[in-house]
Design an enzyme around this catalytic site. Structure first.
Site, PDB file in Angstrom:
ATOM      1  CG  HIS A 114      16.612  27.576  85.382  1.00 17.25           C
ATOM      2  ND1 HIS A 114      16.265  28.801  85.452  1.00 17.25           N
ATOM      3  CD2 HIS A 114      16.646  27.972  83.774  1.00 17.25           C
ATOM      4  CE1 HIS A 114      16.260  29.373  84.923  1.00 17.25           C
ATOM      5  NE2 HIS A 114      16.309  29.204  83.864  1.00 17.25           N
ATOM      6  CG  HIS A 118      19.647  26.613  80.408  1.00 14.61           C
ATOM      7  ND1 HIS A 118      18.602  26.682  79.220  1.00 14.61           N
ATOM      8  CD2 HIS A 118      19.664  27.837  81.348  1.00 14.61           C
ATOM      9  CE1 HIS A 118      16.989  27.559  79.603  1.00 14.61           C
ATOM     10  NE2 HIS A 118      18.504  28.422  80.866  1.00 14.61           N
TER      11      HIS A 118
HETATM   12  P1  5GP Z   1      16.348  31.098  81.666  1.00 14.07           P
HETATM   13  O1  5GP Z   1      16.855  32.297  80.854  1.00 14.07           O
HETATM   14  O2  5GP Z   1      15.601  31.790  82.562  1.00 14.07           O
HETATM   15  O3  5GP Z   1      17.554  30.667  81.475  1.00 14.07           O
HETATM   16  O4  5GP Z   1      15.274  29.865  81.526  1.00 14.07           O
HETATM   17  C1  5GP Z   1      14.065  29.963  81.291  1.00 14.07           C
HETATM   18  C2  5GP Z   1      14.133  28.819  80.660  1.00 14.07           C
HETATM   19  O5  5GP Z   1      12.451  27.806  81.452  1.00 14.07           O
HETATM   20  C3  5GP Z   1      13.907  28.511  79.076  1.00 14.07           C
HETATM   21  O6  5GP Z   1      14.757  28.132  78.469  1.00 14.07           O
HETATM   22  C4  5GP Z   1      12.159  28.171  79.124  1.00 14.07           C
HETATM   23  O7  5GP Z   1      11.913  27.355  77.575  1.00 14.07           O
HETATM   24  C5  5GP Z   1      11.684  27.336  79.604  1.00 14.07           C
HETATM   25  N1  5GP Z   1      10.071  27.149  81.216  1.00 14.07           N
HETATM   26  C6  5GP Z   1      10.089  28.799  81.395  1.00 14.07           C
HETATM   27  N2  5GP Z   1       8.753  28.636  81.502  1.00 14.07           N
HETATM   28  C7  5GP Z   1       8.146  27.050  81.473  1.00 14.07           C
HETATM   29  C8  5GP Z   1       7.338  26.261  81.575  1.00 14.07           C
HETATM   30  O8  5GP Z   1       6.625  26.320  82.476  1.00 14.07           O
HETATM   31  N3  5GP Z   1       7.796  24.697  81.986  1.00 14.07           N
HETATM   32  C9  5GP Z   1       8.711  24.463  81.711  1.00 14.07           C
HETATM   33  N4  5GP Z   1       9.366  23.292  81.812  1.00 14.07           N
HETATM   34  N5  5GP Z   1       9.843  25.000  81.464  1.00 14.07           N
HETATM   35  C10 5GP Z   1      10.012  26.439  81.013  1.00 14.07           C
END
Ligand code: 5GP
Ligand code: ZN
Length: 139
Positions: free
Chosen positions: A99, A101
């Site tokens: 993903h 951001h």
């Molecule tokens: P990472 O740390 O993997 O780059 O970011 C994961 C992101 O996914 C985090 O910013 C977290 O807030 C978001 N996230 C985790 N679970 C969910 C969810 O169930 N729904 C949404 N909309 N965002 C999520």
């Protein structure tokens, strides 16, 4: 993929606040934003990391992320945005569906990257590392 929360969001089995969708990517609001308006752009197909995402889809992710960045600058009256992708747990990846951001940023928004600037021991040491990377670079 079973047990992947972002695949469930794509399938509509988990709720999300969607901002944009096409045949390749989906953009939705992050549930725990760094700043209000924090958006995630994902490939609809499951990819754990960024390197297996087809070029066309990866390009769409970046393009949509940048257009969303402009939209949130206008909508939220902020000065800029960060595009950020964590690839691998040690890089901070928590959700194992790749993903991008899109994070709205403004002067004095209270968020700081813990950025550092180290020095190479020598120009040769830097060039040696560059050669090793080039050797492994595959398309
Ligand atoms: P990472 O740390 O993997 O780059 O970011 C994961 C992101 O996914 C985090 O910013 C977290 O807030 C978001 N996230 C985790 N679970 C969910 C969810 O169930 N729904 C949404 N909309 N965002 C999520
Ligand atoms: Zn997935």
């Amino acid at each position: 993929m079973k047990d992947c929360i972002f695949c469930k969001i794509v399938a509509g089995d988990l709720p999300s606040t969607k901002l944009y969708e096409d045949d390749m990517v989906l953009a939705f609001m992050d549930i725990a934003p760094i700043n209000p308006g924090h958006v995630l752009v994902i490939p609809k197909e499951h990819h754990t990391g960024s390197s297996t995402i087809p070029e066309e889809v990866a390009g769409r992710m970046f393009h949509v992320g940048a257009r969303l960045g402009v939209a949130l600058k206008r909508a939220l009256d902020v000065g800029g945005f960060n595009l950020h992708l964590a690839d691998g747990k040690c890089a901070g990846q928590v959700v194992m569906h790749a993903h991008l951001h899109v994070i709205p940023r403004d002067i004095e928004d209270g968020f700081h990257w813990n950025w550092r600037q180290q020095q190479y021991e020598s120009d040769e040491a830097r060039d040696d590392i560059a050669s090793k990377i080039i050797e492994k670079l595959k398309f």
